[in-house]
Design a protein around this motif. Structure first.
Motif, short mmCIF file in Angstrom:
data_model
loop_
_atom_site.label_atom_id
_atom_site.label_comp_id
_atom_site.label_asym_id
_atom_site.label_seq_id
_atom_site.Cartn_x
_atom_site.Cartn_y
_atom_site.Cartn_z
N GLN A 1 -33.99 -26.75 3.41
CA GLN A 1 -34.43 -26.32 2.03
C GLN A 1 -36.00 -26.35 2.03
O GLN A 1 -36.58 -25.28 1.37
CB GLN A 1 -33.85 -27.06 1.03
N LEU A 2 -36.62 -27.24 2.49
CA LEU A 2 -38.05 -27.32 2.45
C LEU A 2 -38.87 -26.07 3.20
O LEU A 2 -39.88 -25.56 2.75
CB LEU A 2 -38.62 -28.62 3.14
N GLU A 3 -38.07 -25.61 4.36
CA GLU A 3 -38.56 -24.79 4.90
C GLU A 3 -38.37 -23.40 4.26
O GLU A 3 -39.32 -22.51 4.28
CB GLU A 3 -38.12 -24.60 6.25
N VAL A 4 -37.46 -23.35 3.65
CA VAL A 4 -36.87 -21.94 2.86
C VAL A 4 -37.96 -21.94 1.57
O VAL A 4 -38.67 -21.05 1.10
CB VAL A 4 -35.58 -21.81 2.39
N ILE A 5 -38.13 -23.27 1.04
CA ILE A 5 -39.12 -23.45 -0.18
C ILE A 5 -40.35 -23.12 0.07
O ILE A 5 -41.11 -22.24 -0.56
CB ILE A 5 -39.25 -24.60 -0.88
N LYS A 6 -41.00 -23.28 1.31
CA LYS A 6 -42.32 -22.94 1.75
C LYS A 6 -42.42 -21.26 1.82
O LYS A 6 -43.40 -20.80 1.44
CB LYS A 6 -42.45 -23.34 3.11
N MET A 7 -41.30 -20.80 2.14
CA MET A 7 -41.61 -19.15 2.20
C MET A 7 -41.28 -18.58 0.81
O MET A 7 -42.35 -17.71 0.46
CB MET A 7 -40.24 -18.64 3.00
N ILE A 8 -40.65 -19.25 -0.08
CA ILE A 8 -40.54 -18.68 -1.58
C ILE A 8 -41.92 -18.85 -2.26
O ILE A 8 -42.51 -18.13 -2.88
CB ILE A 8 -39.69 -19.31 -2.27
N ARG A 9 -42.63 -20.05 -1.93
CA ARG A 9 -43.87 -20.30 -2.72
C ARG A 9 -44.80 -19.66 -1.73
O ARG A 9 -45.97 -19.00 -2.55
CB ARG A 9 -43.98 -21.81 -2.62
N LYS A 10 -44.89 -19.16 -1.03
CA LYS A 10 -45.79 -18.41 -0.08
C LYS A 10 -45.85 -17.00 -0.59
O LYS A 10 -46.86 -16.72 -0.64
CB LYS A 10 -45.39 -18.56 1.51
N TYR A 11 -44.82 -16.39 -0.70
CA TYR A 11 -44.83 -15.25 -1.34
C TYR A 11 -44.38 -14.71 -2.58
O TYR A 11 -44.48 -13.63 -3.17
CB TYR A 11 -43.74 -14.42 -0.29
N GLN A 12 -44.01 -15.77 -3.34
CA GLN A 12 -43.70 -15.80 -4.93
C GLN A 12 -43.21 -14.46 -5.53
O GLN A 12 -43.64 -14.04 -6.35
CB GLN A 12 -45.11 -15.89 -5.26
N PRO A 13 -42.02 -14.40 -5.00
CA PRO A 13 -41.30 -13.05 -5.17
C PRO A 13 -40.65 -13.25 -6.59
O PRO A 13 -40.36 -14.24 -7.21
CB PRO A 13 -40.03 -13.07 -4.18
N ASP A 14 -40.49 -12.15 -7.43
CA ASP A 14 -39.72 -12.08 -8.43
C ASP A 14 -38.52 -12.03 -8.39
O ASP A 14 -37.76 -12.72 -9.03
CB ASP A 14 -40.31 -10.81 -9.52
N ILE A 15 -38.12 -11.27 -7.39
CA ILE A 15 -36.72 -11.07 -6.91
C ILE A 15 -36.25 -11.68 -5.58
O ILE A 15 -36.88 -11.36 -4.76
CB ILE A 15 -35.90 -9.76 -7.29
N VAL A 16 -35.21 -12.40 -5.35
CA VAL A 16 -34.79 -12.55 -3.93
C VAL A 16 -33.51 -12.20 -3.83
O VAL A 16 -32.52 -12.23 -4.74
CB VAL A 16 -34.73 -14.30 -3.85
#
Length: 240
Positions: free
Chosen positions: A85-100
């Motif tokens: 989860q932490l590795e995925v969170i890093k990607m989400i926070r890195k790219y700050q998408p509005d939609i996943v």
């Protein structure tokens, strides 16, 4: 770098198969789209992880995505736990998408629903301020970020979609990106073992499923998605 849409797939080619038309359409509308593959697909019967790496890069170029990364989780064996989860969170926070966009909620391959739940859980956790993460090579802690929406594309199983996206005019680009994975799909000259996705029927099904979904809503081609909350429109004219 902020992206409008971030697409997660358990394996290279999941994003293209499930949402390739939608990705191509959103990019044509000026949206910045990225793909994160959870694994390299190293357990795949045909080809190899190195081949899949090259194919994924070629497919990304065809679609025109802004960035593509691979988290190199263990194909078949990754789990939905804190470390993943932490590795995925890093990607989400890195790219700050509005939609996943992410894998199907239920499917034949065990990695697809696992990946679906892992990404969904991580999208929620990514918004919690007391979870600290740093992107690789960064000195600063990442800011919390929670996407506005998480949508699950449909894969092997014929799940009933909650909504569909009109991808008329983009099915050819989708198919071109899929066929960049030449090691995986139909090739009458291949000496590789047959798999459920290597038949001509499977590759044809990508188009006829999109055509059938399109028929149901009065367009030529469509892709289906499942939601985690009610889908809403601004007004009745927003429906096609």
């Amino acid at each position: 770098m902020k992206l409008d849409i971030l697409v997660f797939g358990a394996h290279p080619d999941d994003a293209e198969l499930g949402a390739g038309g939608t990705i191509a359409k959103e990019i044509s509308r000026g949206k910045k789209v990225g793909i994160v593959d959870l694994t390299r697909g190293e357990l795949g019967t045909r080809g190899s992880a190195d081949i899949r790496d090259s194919e994924a890069a070629a497919a990304a170029k065809i679609l025109g995505v802004t960035v593509r990364e691979n988290l190199q989780f263990a194909d078949g064996f990754f789990v939905n736990d804190k470390s993943h989860q932490l590795e995925v969170i890093k990607m989400i926070r890195k790219y700050q998408p509005d939609i996943v966009l992410c894998n199907a909620v239920d499917d034949r391959h065990i990695d697809h629903p696992k990946g679906s739940q892992l990404v969904s859980d991580s999208c929620f956790l990514s918004g919690l301020i007391k979870i600290d993460t740093k992107a690789e090579g960064d000195e600063q802690w990442q800011d919390p970020w929670r996407p506005r929406a998480v949508y699950h594309f449909i894969q092997w199983k014929n799940l009933e979609p909650d909504f569909v996206v009109d991808v008329t005019g983009f099915i050819e680009r989708k198919n071109e990106a899929i066929l960049a994975y030449s090691s995986q799909f139909f090739d009458p000259n291949s000496d590789e073992p047959e798999t459920p996705i290597s038949s001509k029927n499977f590759i044809d099904s990508v188009t006829y499923r999109a055509r059938d979904l399109g028929r149901m809503v009065g367009v030529e081609y469509a892709e289906g998605f499942n939601v985690e909350r009610f889908a809403a429109v601004d007004n009745l004219d927003a429906l096609i």
